[in-house]
Design a protein around this motif. Structure first.
Motif, PDB file in Angstrom:
ATOM      1  N   GLU A   1      -0.951 -15.078   7.321  1.00  0.00           N
ATOM      2  CA  GLU A   1       0.368 -14.512   7.001  1.00  0.00           C
ATOM      3  C   GLU A   1       1.399 -15.599   7.189  1.00  0.00           C
ATOM      4  O   GLU A   1       1.141 -16.594   7.862  1.00  0.00           O
TER       5      GLU A   1
ATOM      6  N   CYS B   1     -10.891  -1.223   0.921  1.00  0.00           N
ATOM      7  CA  CYS B   1      -9.560  -1.814   1.083  1.00  0.00           C
ATOM      8  C   CYS B   1      -9.682  -2.933   2.114  1.00  0.00           C
ATOM      9  O   CYS B   1     -10.758  -3.132   2.675  1.00  0.00           O
ATOM     10  N   THR B   2      -8.603  -3.632   2.361  1.00  0.00           N
ATOM     11  CA  THR B   2      -8.677  -4.766   3.288  1.00  0.00           C
ATOM     12  C   THR B   2      -8.992  -4.317   4.714  1.00  0.00           C
ATOM     13  O   THR B   2      -9.837  -4.918   5.385  1.00  0.00           O
ATOM     14  N   SER B   3      -8.314  -3.275   5.176  1.00  0.00           N
ATOM     15  CA  SER B   3      -8.555  -2.864   6.560  1.00  0.00           C
ATOM     16  C   SER B   3      -9.994  -2.362   6.728  1.00  0.00           C
ATOM     17  O   SER B   3     -10.631  -2.623   7.762  1.00  0.00           O
TER      18      SER B   3
ATOM     19  N   ALA C   1      -5.323 -10.553   3.042  1.00  0.00           N
ATOM     20  CA  ALA C   1      -4.968  -9.477   2.106  1.00  0.00           C
ATOM     21  C   ALA C   1      -3.927  -9.899   1.078  1.00  0.00           C
ATOM     22  O   ALA C   1      -3.991  -9.507  -0.079  1.00  0.00           O
ATOM     23  N   TYR C   2      -2.950 -10.688   1.516  1.00  0.00           N
ATOM     24  CA  TYR C   2      -1.826 -11.013   0.633  1.00  0.00           C
ATOM     25  C   TYR C   2      -1.925 -12.416   0.041  1.00  0.00           C
ATOM     26  O   TYR C   2      -1.078 -12.834  -0.747  1.00  0.00           O
TER      27      TYR C   2
ATOM     28  N   THR D   1       0.837  -1.202   0.000  1.00  0.00           N
ATOM     29  CA  THR D   1       0.000   0.000   0.000  1.00  0.00           C
ATOM     30  C   THR D   1       0.875   1.257   0.000  1.00  0.00           C
ATOM     31  O   THR D   1       0.597   2.226  -0.702  1.00  0.00           O
TER      32      THR D   1
ATOM     33  N   GLY E   1      -2.171  -3.750   7.628  1.00  0.00           N
ATOM     34  CA  GLY E   1      -1.361  -2.717   6.999  1.00  0.00           C
ATOM     35  C   GLY E   1      -0.445  -2.191   8.096  1.00  0.00           C
ATOM     36  O   GLY E   1       0.178  -2.973   8.792  1.00  0.00           O
TER      37      GLY E   1
ATOM     38  N   ASP F   1      -8.518 -12.449   7.640  1.00  0.00           N
ATOM     39  CA  ASP F   1      -7.809 -11.411   6.882  1.00  0.00           C
ATOM     40  C   ASP F   1      -6.839 -12.113   5.949  1.00  0.00           C
ATOM     41  O   ASP F   1      -5.898 -12.767   6.394  1.00  0.00           O
TER      42      ASP F   1
ATOM     43  N   GLN G   1      -6.174  -4.331  -4.390  1.00  0.00           N
ATOM     44  CA  GLN G   1      -5.059  -3.554  -4.949  1.00  0.00           C
ATOM     45  C   GLN G   1      -3.720  -4.197  -4.685  1.00  0.00           C
ATOM     46  O   GLN G   1      -2.695  -3.607  -4.936  1.00  0.00           O
ATOM     47  N   LYS G   2      -3.729  -5.397  -4.133  1.00  0.00           N
ATOM     48  CA  LYS G   2      -2.459  -6.097  -4.008  1.00  0.00           C
ATOM     49  C   LYS G   2      -2.336  -7.036  -5.207  1.00  0.00           C
ATOM     50  O   LYS G   2      -2.344  -6.596  -6.337  1.00  0.00           O
TER      51      LYS G   2
HETATM   52  C1  LIG Z   1      -1.956  -5.077   3.317  1.00  0.00           C
HETATM   53  C2  LIG Z   1      -2.594  -5.819   4.400  1.00  0.00           C
HETATM   54  C3  LIG Z   1      -3.694  -5.284   5.077  1.00  0.00           C
HETATM   55  C4  LIG Z   1      -4.220  -3.899   4.802  1.00  0.00           C
HETATM   56  O1  LIG Z   1      -4.617  -3.734   3.516  1.00  0.00           O
HETATM   57  P1  LIG Z   1      -5.136  -2.300   3.013  1.00  0.00           P
HETATM   58  O2  LIG Z   1      -5.753  -2.599   1.712  1.00  0.00           O
HETATM   59  O3  LIG Z   1      -3.940  -1.428   2.919  1.00  0.00           O
HETATM   60  O4  LIG Z   1      -6.101  -1.817   4.016  1.00  0.00           O
HETATM   61  C5  LIG Z   1      -4.292  -6.040   6.053  1.00  0.00           C
HETATM   62  N1  LIG Z   1      -3.834  -7.268   6.356  1.00  0.00           N
HETATM   63  C6  LIG Z   1      -2.780  -7.827   5.741  1.00  0.00           C
HETATM   64  C7  LIG Z   1      -2.349  -9.207   6.114  1.00  0.00           C
HETATM   65  C8  LIG Z   1      -2.121  -7.112   4.734  1.00  0.00           C
HETATM   66  O5  LIG Z   1      -1.079  -7.660   4.097  1.00  0.00           O
END
Ligand SMILES: *Cc1c(COP(=O)(O)O)cnc(C)c1O
Length: 403
Positions: free
Chosen positions: A160, A70-72, A189-190, A20, A115, A187, A210-211
Motif C-alpha cells: 500500500e 476476493c482478496t481477503s 489488492a490495489y 468494494t 478491506g 497482499d 474486481q478492482k
Molecule cells: C480491497 C483490499 C483488500 C480486500 O479486498 P476484497 O476483495 O474486498 O476482499 C485487501 N487488501 C487491500 C490492500 C485492499 O485494497
C-alpha cells in the motif's frame, strides 16, 4: 427502465475507483459478455482453474495461479496453504493446529484493513498464531531476523502507499525471509504492476479480480506451484465457505485478456480531459489547489484537490460528506479528507459526469450551495473514516444513514 429505477437505488458518480463498498469495478462489456455466457453453462471447476492458472502466469510471471472469491478470502486461503501444505489431514484439521509450524508474522505498521476488516482477522481465522513485529512507525531488520525461526509458517507483506517510511522495504523483507527459508505472502489488492512481486521473489501474491483488473467479485493467488496447489486444496477445508464460482474463473481470464490488450494511452488521454473540466472550473478559486498525480496503485488519472478552509470557509470533509447525499451521489477517494485533500480518480468517470462534479464543487466553494452535512449536528469536528463506516453499516435499514 434502468436497474436503478426498477430496484430503487441512486446512481453513483464514482470518482473513487473500484472500492468494494461501491460495488468494485465497473465491468467492461467484453468481460460481462463472457460472464453472461458461462452462467448458462456447466463446467468442471478444476479445468477452469487450470486454464485460469495459465492466464495468471502470463499476467504475473509467477509459476502458477489460483482463482479465489476476493482478496481477503485469498489472504485467508494463502495462510491456510502455508500451514497445511498439501496434507489432507492437516487441511481438514484447521483451525485446530497441532503441529509446531503455525506462526504468521507481520510488521505492526502493516496491520491495516483487508478491506474494512483488520488484516489479523483473516489470518487468525485459519487458526494461525499471529505475531506482530516492530512498532507502528518502525520495523528494523533485527526485528525480522529475531522473529524468524522454525515455527514460522510465513511472513505477510502488505502493498500500500500509506505506510510509514521506516518500515522494511519489500526487497529487504524478502531477502531476509529467503535466508531463513520462510515464504512471503503479499497482499497486493490495489497494485497495478502485476509483474513486480514474482520478480521480487514473493512466494504468493494476492491480487483483486474486481478492482483494477475490472471483473466481477474475485481474486487471484499467484506464486510458487506447490503453494498454489495447496491453496486450491483448501476447498476440502476452510476454503469452502469462501469458494470461487465458475463466473470468477471466467471473469479472471477475460479480465486478464482485457487488461493486456487495453489502450493505456488512449484511456489516460480521455481521463486527463475529464480532469481538466474540473480544474478549469475550480482551479482558480482562492484556497483551492489542483494537482494531477500518478500512482502505482491506480492505472488512471488521479486529480488531487487541496482545500484550505481558512480561505474557502468550507472544509473538504464537509463538501465530501455532502456529496454523499446528492442524487446521483458523488463518491471520492476520501482517505485524507480530514487533512483537506479530496482525490478524484477519473477511471470510472463517464463523459458528462466531469461537468456535474465541476459544477457541484464550484457551488460549494463559491457558497451558492449550502451543505446539509453532519457538521450541523456535531459542530465542526470531522469524524473518523471507520466511525462513518460503522454508522452506515449499522443504520442501513433506516434510510440514508448520512442524513
Ligand atoms: C480491497 C483490499 C483488500 C480486500 O479486498 P476484497 O476483495 O474486498 O476482499 C485487501 N487488501 C487491500 C490492500 C485492499 O485494497
Amino acid at each position: 427502465m434502468t436497474v436503478h429505477e426498477r430496484f430503487g437505488f441512486r446512481k453513483v458518480i464514482n470518482a473513487r475507483g473500484p472500492a468494494t463498498i461501491l460495488g468494485a469495478a465497473k465491468v467492461p462489456d467484453d468481460i460481462r459478455k463472457d460472464i453472461y455466457d458461462i452462467l448458462g453453462e456447466s463446467a468442471e471447476i478444476w479445468e477452469l482453474q487450470r486454464r485460469a492458472s495459465e492466464r495468471i502466469v502470463e499476467l504475473t510471471g509467477a509459476e502458477a495461479g489460483c482463482v479465489v472469491n476476493c482478496t481477503s478470502a485469498g489472504m485467508a486461503i494463502a495462510t491456510a496453504a502455508v500451514l497445511t501444505g498439501n496434507n489432507p489431514a492437516k487441511i481438514k484439521a484447521l483451525p485446530d493446529i497441532t503441529w509446531p509450524k503455525k506462526k504468521i508474522i507481520i510488521q505492526k505498521g502493516h496491520v491495516t484493513g483487508a478491506g474494512d476488516c483488520p488484516v489479523w482477522q483473516v489470518i487468525k481465522m485459519t487458526g494461525a498464531e499471529y505475531v506482530e513485529i516492530g512498532e507502528a512507525l518502525d520495523c528494523a531488520t533485527f526485528h525480522l531476523r529475531a522473529a524468524l525461526d522454525d515455527t514460522v509458517a510465513a511472513a505477510f507483506y502488505i502493498m500500500e502507499d500509506t505506510f510509514a517510511p521506516n518500515l522494511l522495504p519489500l526487497e529487504t523483507f524478502v531477502s531476509i525471509c529467503k535466508e531463513k527459508g520462510v515464504p512471503v505472502i503479499c497482499d497486493a489488492a490495489y497494485l497495478t504492476d502485476f509483474k513486480m512481486l514474482a520478480k521480487a521473489g514473493v512466494d504468493m501474491a494476492i491480487y483483486s479480480g474486481q478492482k483494477w483488473l475490472g471483473g466481477c467479485t474475485s481474486g487471484i493467488i499467484a506464486g510458487r506451484k506447490d503453494l498454489v496447489q495447496a491453496c486450491y486444496l483448501q476447498e476440502m477445508g476452510i476454503g469452502r465457505p469462501m469458494k470461487a464460482g465458475k463466473e470468477c474463473m471466467i471473469s479472471i481470464m477475460s479480465s486478464i485478456d482485457y487488461w493486456i490488450n487495453r489502450d493505456v494511452d488512449g484511456i489516460k488521454k480521455n481521463q486527463l480531459q475529464l480532469a481538466n473540466t474540473i480544474i478549469n472550473e475550480i482551479g482558480d478559486i482562492d484556497g483551492v489547489m489542483c494537482e494531477i498525480k500518478e500512482s502505482l496503485y491506480s492505472p488512471s488519472v488521479r486529480l488531487h484537490i487541496y482545500i484550505d478552509d481558512t480561505i474557502t470557509k468550507i472544509p473538504a470533509w464537509v463538501i465530501n460528506d455532502d456529496m454523499g447525499k446528492l442524487d446521483p451521489v458523488i463518491k471520492t477517494d476520501d482517505y485524507y479528507v480530514n487533512n483537506g485533500l479530496i482525490i478524484f480518480d477519473m477511471a470510472y468517470i463517464d463523459e458528462g459526469e466531469d461537468k456535474i462534479i465541476a459544477d457541484v464543487l464550484n457551488s460549494y466553494l463559491t457558497g451558492t450551495r449550502k451543505p446539509l452535512a453532519r457538521q450541523k449536528e456535531i459542530g465542526s469536528v470531522p469524524q473518523t473514516r471507520q466511525d462513518i463506516l460503522y454508522q452506515i453499516f449499522n443504520q442501513w435499514l433506516e434510510g440514508n444513514p448520512r442524513e
